[in-house]
Design an enzyme around this catalytic site. Structure first.
Site, PDB file in Angstrom:
ATOM      1  N   LYS A 113       0.961  -1.402  -0.411  1.00  0.00           N
ATOM      2  CA  LYS A 113      -0.186   0.239   0.037  1.00  0.00           C
ATOM      3  C   LYS A 113       0.957   1.134   0.076  1.00  0.00           C
ATOM      4  O   LYS A 113       1.739   1.291   0.788  1.00  0.00           O
ATOM      5  CB  LYS A 113      -0.934   0.311   1.310  1.00  0.00           C
ATOM      6  CG  LYS A 113      -2.302   0.985   1.312  1.00  0.00           C
ATOM      7  CD  LYS A 113      -3.018   0.016   0.237  1.00  0.00           C
ATOM      8  CE  LYS A 113      -4.522   0.891   0.540  1.00  0.00           C
ATOM      9  NZ  LYS A 113      -5.124   0.108   0.093  1.00  0.00           N
TER      10      LYS A 113
HETATM   11  P1  NAD Z   1     -12.969   7.658  -2.089  1.00  0.00           P
HETATM   12  O1  NAD Z   1     -12.164   8.886  -2.445  1.00  0.00           O
HETATM   13  O2  NAD Z   1     -14.149   7.432  -3.790  1.00  0.00           O
HETATM   14  O3  NAD Z   1     -15.116   7.867  -1.166  1.00  0.00           O
HETATM   15  C1  NAD Z   1     -14.077   8.051  -0.163  1.00  0.00           C
HETATM   16  C2  NAD Z   1     -15.565   8.469   0.610  1.00  0.00           C
HETATM   17  O4  NAD Z   1     -16.062   9.047   2.069  1.00  0.00           O
HETATM   18  C3  NAD Z   1     -16.486   9.751   0.012  1.00  0.00           C
HETATM   19  O5  NAD Z   1     -18.068   9.765  -0.110  1.00  0.00           O
HETATM   20  C4  NAD Z   1     -15.939  10.811   1.073  1.00  0.00           C
HETATM   21  O6  NAD Z   1     -16.879  11.909   1.450  1.00  0.00           O
HETATM   22  C5  NAD Z   1     -16.660   9.770   2.463  1.00  0.00           C
HETATM   23  N1  NAD Z   1     -15.430  10.643   3.831  1.00  0.00           N
HETATM   24  C6  NAD Z   1     -14.036  10.743   4.289  1.00  0.00           C
HETATM   25  N2  NAD Z   1     -14.066  10.782   4.844  1.00  0.00           N
HETATM   26  C7  NAD Z   1     -15.336  11.193   6.407  1.00  0.00           C
HETATM   27  C8  NAD Z   1     -15.190  10.789   6.927  1.00  0.00           C
HETATM   28  N3  NAD Z   1     -15.132  11.489   8.273  1.00  0.00           N
HETATM   29  N4  NAD Z   1     -17.254  10.695   7.147  1.00  0.00           N
HETATM   30  C9  NAD Z   1     -17.457   9.845   6.562  1.00  0.00           C
HETATM   31  N5  NAD Z   1     -17.436   9.954   5.285  1.00  0.00           N
HETATM   32  C10 NAD Z   1     -16.137  10.881   5.116  1.00  0.00           C
HETATM   33  O7  NAD Z   1     -12.890   6.244  -1.641  1.00  0.00           O
HETATM   34  P2  NAD Z   1     -12.972   5.129  -1.967  1.00  0.00           P
HETATM   35  O8  NAD Z   1     -11.833   4.884  -3.356  1.00  0.00           O
HETATM   36  O9  NAD Z   1     -14.512   4.848  -2.075  1.00  0.00           O
HETATM   37  O10 NAD Z   1     -12.258   4.476  -0.324  1.00  0.00           O
HETATM   38  C11 NAD Z   1     -13.057   3.881   0.112  1.00  0.00           C
HETATM   39  C12 NAD Z   1     -13.496   3.135   1.323  1.00  0.00           C
HETATM   40  O11 NAD Z   1     -13.083   1.591   0.531  1.00  0.00           O
HETATM   41  C13 NAD Z   1     -11.425   3.157   1.806  1.00  0.00           C
HETATM   42  O12 NAD Z   1     -11.799   2.341   3.165  1.00  0.00           O
HETATM   43  C14 NAD Z   1     -10.648   2.292   0.990  1.00  0.00           C
HETATM   44  O13 NAD Z   1      -9.726   1.976   1.332  1.00  0.00           O
HETATM   45  C15 NAD Z   1     -11.689   1.154   0.385  1.00  0.00           C
HETATM   46  N6  NAD Z   1     -11.271   0.647  -0.758  1.00  0.00           N
HETATM   47  C16 NAD Z   1     -11.674   1.130  -2.172  1.00  0.00           C
HETATM   48  C17 NAD Z   1     -11.329  -0.205  -3.174  1.00  0.00           C
HETATM   49  C18 NAD Z   1     -10.863   0.779  -3.699  1.00  0.00           C
HETATM   50  O14 NAD Z   1     -11.184   0.285  -5.680  1.00  0.00           O
HETATM   51  N7  NAD Z   1     -11.518   1.878  -4.279  1.00  0.00           N
HETATM   52  C19 NAD Z   1     -10.596  -0.998  -2.961  1.00  0.00           C
HETATM   53  C20 NAD Z   1     -10.715  -1.902  -1.491  1.00  0.00           C
HETATM   54  C21 NAD Z   1     -11.359  -0.685  -0.466  1.00  0.00           C
END
Ligand code: NAD
Length: 424
Positions: A113
């Site tokens: 990561k």
């Molecule tokens: P992203 O940046 O697209 O979205 C993140 C979302 O979380 C946004 O809507 C933001 O407004 C919200 N957010 C941020 N801080 C916040 C808070 N304090 N309270 C409430 N909401 C909050 O990110 P993503 O890619 O959707 O990733 C979200 C989660 O999923 C993370 O934990 C990431 O590690 C995990 N993840 C993502 C992927 C991927 O392919 N993108 C894969 C596996 C896991």
């Protein structure tokens, strides 16, 4: 307590991972337990300084990381996060969860990561590009299609992956599409990648719902995070006639007990960069999100969200961990006691890394599949993962999380053992 001198003992995410490893240890055979410390320390952690010339001519320094937690089963795989709270122990935990995730899905990767401590919303596009290219140059010697393959995470996207691919390729003297996944489709990206994680949350959730006799049609769903993962999971549950009652993002929390019109919300968020102010729902206090009556809760924002207190209050029958590490171990115990089914992050959000694997394979072959083929293969692997984990949990009378860790740790530690310690 952390076992490493360079980790803040108070930090949540790495401690959560260590506790999860301690929980799985008793289920492993003696010869594998001997190797378990391999998982309690990352193989390699690189910290880099990133000086950037800003648009106003000033120079600003940012801190970046790339951690390769385990490479026993293949090259490192894991996203890059741009967020103001990124720090080493968080990246270590996220890399460790990637090790478990790739193993439980039986993908031929280890776990890695990366991250940069920055609020990307505060940078112009040119500044973001300069930061990304500098970060790529600094970590270029440890990444590569056979070494470690980054992908998007919070705060990064396909454009950022395109810049990484271009910077890495410039140094190599030829185009190396396989160095990152989650690229734009016309730069060697895969169809279906953007929506894959949210799709995996839905597919694993749907399978788990069948197992506990929970009807998705008409079920109430609450989602924390309406970004890449949360919005696609919400879209698919909405399309299956579930009622999306509550959504929280960094701008606030919105509630409509009759069900939020998700397609209209998508359009609103596209324009306004957040859910707050959407006129198809009422605004509620952020902490109240955890009390809203719901059948399915999807944390899809950041880690360490489900605390002991929130675990006692929440009403869901099932939790789908779209985010990485959203639940503290002590909260896990309370949820289990309360009979709440948790589909753990390491399978629930593994759709992204699965399609990343497809992208890497397609890049090597320079032969690209249709979106239909990709979704069909993704769904098959995700359904199989739920089946495997469910039967392991039944067999061992343990939780789905422990079962996922049993399957993963057996694969990782067997590989470690068979490769041997060299030099011994
Ligand atoms: P992203 O940046 O697209 O979205 C993140 C979302 O979380 C946004 O809507 C933001 O407004 C919200 N957010 C941020 N801080 C916040 C808070 N304090 N309270 C409430 N909401 C909050 O990110 P993503 O890619 O959707 O990733 C979200 C989660 O999923 C993370 O934990 C990431 O590690 C995990 N993840 C993502 C992927 C991927 O392919 N993108 C894969 C596996 C896991």
């Amino acid at each position: 307590m952390s076992n490493l001198s360079y980790v803040d003992a108070e930090n949540g995410a790495w401690q959560t991972f260590l506790a999860q490893i301690d929980r799985v240890a008793p289920y492993l055979s003696g010869d594998l337990q001997e190797y378990i410390d391999t998982l309690k320390r990352p193989k390699r952690a690189l910290i880099v300084d990133l000086p950037i010339v800003m648009d106003d001519g000033s120079i600003q320094h940012f801190e970046g990381y790339r951690v390769q937690h385990n490479l026993s089963r293949g090259p490192g795989k894991g996203g890059i996060r741009y967020h103001p709270n990124v720090e080493l122990s968080e990246v270590m935990a996220l890399s460790a969860w990637m090790t478990i995730k790739t193993a439980v899905l039986n993908l031929p990767f280890g776990g890695a990561k990366g991250g940069v401590r920055v609020d990307p919303r505060k940078l112009s596009t040119r500044e973001l590009e300069r930061l990304t290219r500098r970060y790529t140059s600094e970590i270029a010697h440890i990444i590569g299609p056979q070494k470690d393959i980054p992908a998007p995470d919070v705060g990064t996207n396909a454009n950022v992956m395109g810049w990484i691919m271009d910077t890495y390729s410039s140094a190599q003297g030829h185009t190396v599409t396989g160095v990152v996944t989650g690229k734009p489709v016309h730069l060697g990206g895969s169809l279906g990648r953007v929506k894959a994680t949210g799709r995996g949350v839905y597919v694993t959730g749907y399978e788990a719902a069948k197992k506990i006799n929970l009807k998705v049609d008409g079920a109430k769903v609450s989602v924390q995070g309406f970004g890449n993962v949360g919005s696609e999971a919400a879209n698919l549950f909405y399309a299956s006639n579930a009622k999306i009652v509550c959504i929280q993002d960094h701008t606030g929390t919105i509630l409509n007990e009759a069900g939020i019109d998700v397609p209209s919300l998508n359009a609103y968020v596209e324009k306004n960069q957040g859910v707050l102010g959407f006129d198809g729902a009422a605004q509620i206090d952020n902490e109240h999100f955890w009390d809203v009556e719901t059948d399915i809760l999807i944390p899809a924002a950041l880690e360490s969200q489900i605390t002991v207190d929130r675990a006692r209050r929440l009403t869901a029958k099932m939790i789908l961990e779209g985010a990485n590490g959203p639940t503290y171990p002590a909260a896990d115990d309370i949820l289990i006691e309360r009979g709440i089914t948790i589909v753990p992050d390491v399978i629930c959000n593994a759709g992204g890394v699965t399609v990343s694997y497809f992208e890497w394979v397609q890049d090597f072959a320079s032969y690209f599949w249709s979106e239909e083929e990709i979704n069909e293969r993704l769904d098959r692997l995700m359904v199989q993962a739920v089946e495997d984990v469910w039967s392991c949990a039944t067999q061992n009378k343990c939780t789905l999380r422990t079962a996922a860790y049993i399957l993963a740790c057996e694969r990782i530690l067997k590989a470690r053992k068979e490769r041997g310690i060299f030099p011994g």
